[in-house]
Design a protein around this motif. Sequence first.
Motif, PDB file in Angstrom:
ATOM      1  N   LEU A  59       0.830  -1.203   0.000  1.00 49.27           N
ATOM      2  CA  LEU A  59       0.000   0.000   0.000  1.00 49.27           C
ATOM      3  C   LEU A  59       0.866   1.255   0.000  1.00 49.27           C
ATOM      4  CD1 LEU A  59      -3.083   0.518   0.117  1.00 49.27           C
ATOM      5  CD2 LEU A  59      -2.824   0.884   2.565  1.00 49.27           C
ATOM      6  N   ILE A  94       0.695   3.557  -3.314  1.00 51.18           N
ATOM      7  CA  ILE A  94      -0.256   4.644  -3.037  1.00 51.18           C
ATOM      8  C   ILE A  94       0.462   5.828  -2.391  1.00 51.18           C
ATOM      9  CG2 ILE A  94      -2.336   5.329  -1.813  1.00 51.18           C
ATOM     10  CD1 ILE A  94      -2.902   3.410  -4.064  1.00 51.18           C
ATOM     11  N   VAL A 135      -8.329   2.898  -0.445  1.00 52.61           N
ATOM     12  CA  VAL A 135      -7.204   3.067   0.474  1.00 52.61           C
ATOM     13  C   VAL A 135      -7.671   2.937   1.928  1.00 52.61           C
ATOM     14  CG1 VAL A 135      -5.427   4.663   1.275  1.00 52.61           C
ATOM     15  CG2 VAL A 135      -5.945   4.500  -1.163  1.00 52.61           C
TER      16      VAL A 135
END
Length: 435
Positions: free
Chosen positions: A137, A141, A183
Amino acid sequence: MDSVSLIEQAQAAYERGLNTAQEWLISPAAWSQFALLICAYLLARLVNRIMAPRLTKLLTPAEGSNSVFAQARRFILIFLPLLLPLLAYGFTAIGEAVTRSLFGSGAVIAFGKRIFLFLAARALANDILRDPFLRTLARYILVPAAALYAVGFLDAVVAALDGAVVNLGNISFSALAIVRGIVAGSLLFWLGQWSNSQSSAYIEQQPMRPAIRQLATRASEVAIFGIAFLILMNVMGISLSSLAIIGGAVGVGLGFGLQKIASNFISGVILMVEGQATVGDYVELDGGEAGTIIKMLARATILETYDGRWIVVPNEDFITTRVVNYSDSGSANRLEVPFSVSYDTDINRVPDIIEAAVAKHPGVLQEPEGPDCELRGFGDSGIDFGVEFWVNGIDDGPNKYASDVLFLIWNALKENDIEIPYPHRVIEVKGPVQL
């Protein structure tokens, strides 16, 4: 938006960046800001070289210490690689304030400050995070978002995503909300899993009945993920009132199509609260299912038989049918073993001999009463007796009480010259016998 307009926007951004770079190269204010950036970085390295060893020594707990404070210190120690970029970011922010007060401009040093923030995000993704999910992640991101922020494109990308609206019935949300939902949902799911494991471990250590412990574990799990769902809806900007129609339809579907699941769930809650059957108990149901309870789930209870097979029993069966619990959390059970002796035996001696022999078994209890040998009847081949005794548990695979007691009876009878009979048959032959 077509490919031509995208190319034109990219070309325009390139030209603006080139012009900005040329202005910075010939501007005295820009050069002073570059100098401040270098000074801020060098100062950050100096402070980091002094503080890092001291913080490491201060935060490192004693070897073998597993207290809450020791675990907290180890957790903080993990983030020590962020010290250098964050110090550089802080010193650069001070330099930016000075530059803006002197020259009225701080674009160069502000760009450098964003670069240091990008380096902090990169260090977090590469050097700190160990969990595979969190590392993925962060890499795909957090680091790209920090890069866009560093070059000044983050606001434009956010505005473009916010402008793309998707309508689904009476619910409308933007592409930005979808990204935020992915997210935030991923983070909340991971955090919920971690919180659930921590709360389960804490509950397992508490002195309470196994059934109540499992109920508390399930309740904490539902509460954790329920809160995570509400937070996710708020992050995505979806009003819970807009879900009322969908929730009503789902409720009707649950009422008609999932009655058994709801019944089994409620039955599982009742089982956990009442504690009539819990993990480790050996139970037998009216349907013939028998085994040791190894898991109590929301929908069903899993029994393990002596031969290692698992039987999935709906929780409702424990409420609506007769259940025999042989264990009841370790209560004593009375067993009986039958045997016979010859008709030539003085049967008055048998009870004392057998009771003394069975009492030698380490698993046989003296409370609520010791072994009791009783005369059962006069059989065709011998005199029938039965010995009753109390044990903790049941006669199963690990506990061979009946077999052990039969061995003790055999040895005791042999030692006292008492014959164990075998079947006798009398054959009457009518008519002449020809040899």
